[in-house]
Design a protein around this motif. Structure first.
Motif, PDB file in Angstrom:
ATOM      1  N   LEU A  54      45.598  56.080   9.931  1.00  0.00           N
ATOM      2  CA  LEU A  54      44.692  56.450  10.985  1.00  0.00           C
ATOM      3  C   LEU A  54      44.323  57.204  11.666  1.00  0.00           C
ATOM      4  O   LEU A  54      44.150  58.101  12.223  1.00  0.00           O
ATOM      5  CB  LEU A  54      45.486  55.957  12.195  1.00  0.00           C
ATOM      6  N   VAL A  55      43.597  57.900  10.635  1.00  0.00           N
ATOM      7  CA  VAL A  55      42.554  59.105  10.563  1.00  0.00           C
ATOM      8  C   VAL A  55      41.219  58.555  11.026  1.00  0.00           C
ATOM      9  O   VAL A  55      40.511  57.513  11.014  1.00  0.00           O
ATOM     10  CB  VAL A  55      42.105  59.570   9.454  1.00  0.00           C
ATOM     11  N   PRO A  56      40.881  59.738  11.968  1.00  0.00           N
ATOM     12  CA  PRO A  56      39.722  58.560  13.172  1.00  0.00           C
ATOM     13  C   PRO A  56      38.657  58.898  12.475  1.00  0.00           C
ATOM     14  O   PRO A  56      39.023  59.938  12.120  1.00  0.00           O
ATOM     15  CB  PRO A  56      39.924  60.424  14.928  1.00  0.00           C
ATOM     16  N   ASP A  57      37.970  57.835  12.814  1.00  0.00           N
ATOM     17  CA  ASP A  57      36.570  57.535  12.191  1.00  0.00           C
ATOM     18  C   ASP A  57      36.309  58.137  10.469  1.00  0.00           C
ATOM     19  O   ASP A  57      35.494  57.904   9.826  1.00  0.00           O
ATOM     20  CB  ASP A  57      35.544  58.861  12.546  1.00  0.00           C
ATOM     21  N   ILE A  58      37.352  57.875   9.879  1.00  0.00           N
ATOM     22  CA  ILE A  58      37.584  58.309   7.676  1.00  0.00           C
ATOM     23  C   ILE A  58      38.311  56.434   7.886  1.00  0.00           C
ATOM     24  O   ILE A  58      39.747  56.596   8.123  1.00  0.00           O
ATOM     25  CB  ILE A  58      37.987  59.280   8.043  1.00  0.00           C
ATOM     26  N   VAL A  59      37.688  55.284   7.306  1.00  0.00           N
ATOM     27  CA  VAL A  59      38.566  54.563   6.976  1.00  0.00           C
ATOM     28  C   VAL A  59      38.729  55.133   4.924  1.00  0.00           C
ATOM     29  O   VAL A  59      37.235  54.676   4.160  1.00  0.00           O
ATOM     30  CB  VAL A  59      38.030  52.927   6.926  1.00  0.00           C
TER      31      VAL A  59
END
Length: 303
Positions: A54-59
């Motif tokens: 759940l790192v923002p904007d990095i999947v």
């Protein structure tokens, strides 16, 4: 916590209880703000790798076995900016949320803890750290539970009355019952209504959480691509439960994260959804502890 032979695939079945929400509400709407920033995995805190969930904007980020300042920055946005933006939205509408608060995260930003308590939000527990507790030795998890309770009590003036670990162990629910004054926990996703279970011979109230009406899908694939996607899904969920609520009132959980919904391009979606809900007289917007107290009074545990 749940062996195969202990699974309950029936639940309430056809005879679902009449929730009897205050004021004859059709839907109990529970906003939940996950406060996790500062409690995630970090090599600086002795973890084997930097956070990659759940790192923002990095999947699809691999586990980096070194300290990552960039990843830390992405989390820090939540505590430095996103949190305050979300807090203002609730203040403007005079609404309250429950916070799944990570103990170490609050300890590293006590101003946020105090601001939530002063505004009347429920500061519930999300564990000592935002990590996977599955497989953790029982003694260590017990100590983490104690530290979390002490931290919330010290910073907010009262111990947590609700608990949500998320990635829990087989011992979590029992340990929380042994070590805390909590009224309920939300480590479940299997119903639209609260229900009772028995743990070590004692009744325990479960207030289920939800992952579909949750902004964490901004950090998953497939997930939300825009705030509009999130708004439309939340509105559809609320509208459906509102229709059902004419005969069978239920509850709706909305999961939020400071580093995700707190970004400017997404906050408007939350604001529009809040306004949509407030236009309906039959919506009870409440903290989860209020749901717990209502259910305990209206639907006490079976003998």
């Amino acid at each position: 916590m749940k062996d195969a032979e202990e699974r309950d695939l029936t639940g309430y079945g056809r005879q679902r209880p009449a929730a009897g929400w205050p004021g004859g509400a059709r839907v109990a709407v529970s906003f939940v703000l996950n406060y996790e920033e500062g409690g995630e995995r970090s090599v600086a805190d002795g973890d084997a790798h930097a956070e990659n969930y759940l790192v923002p904007d990095i999947v699809g980020l691999p586990a980096i076995p070194a300290r990552s300042r960039n990843l830390e920055d992405l989390f820090e946005y939540g505590s430095r900016a996103g949190f305050w933006r979300v807090l203002r939205l609730f203040a403007e509408r005079r609404l309250h949320f429950t916070s799944w608060a990570v103990g170490l995260a609050l300890l590293r930003n006590p101003e946020a803890a105090q601001a939530m308590a002063e505004a009347g939000h429920e500061v519930a527990s999300h564990g000592w750290r935002w990590i996977d507790y599955r497989g953790m030795p029982e003694a260590q998890e017990r100590e983490d539970i104690r530290r979390t309770v002490a931290t919330i009590r010290d910073l907010c003036g009262a111990p947590p009355l609700g608990w949500y670990t998320g990635r829990y162990s087989d011992n979590t629910r029992r340990l929380v019952m042994e070590e805390t004054e909590t009224l309920y926990d939300s480590d479940a996703y299997n119903d639209d209504l609260p229900y009772w279970v028995r743990v070590a011979g004692k009744p325990r109230l479960i207030i289920p959480y939800a992952l579909d009406t949750n902004d964490f899908k901004f950090a998953l694939s497939p997930g939300w691509l825009s705030g509009e996607d999130f708004f439309l899904y939340l509105r559809a969920a609320f509208d459906q439960l509102y229709r059902e609520g004419a005969q069978e009132p239920k509850m709706l959980s909305i999961g939020l994260h400071c580093r995700l919904i707190g970004r400017p391009g997404r906050t408007d979606a939350l604001a529009r959804f809040m306004d949509h809900v407030q236009r309906h007289d039959g919506a009870w917007i409440c903290r989860r502890v209020e749901i717990a107290r209502h259910w305990m009074a209206k639907h006490p545990p079976p003998a």
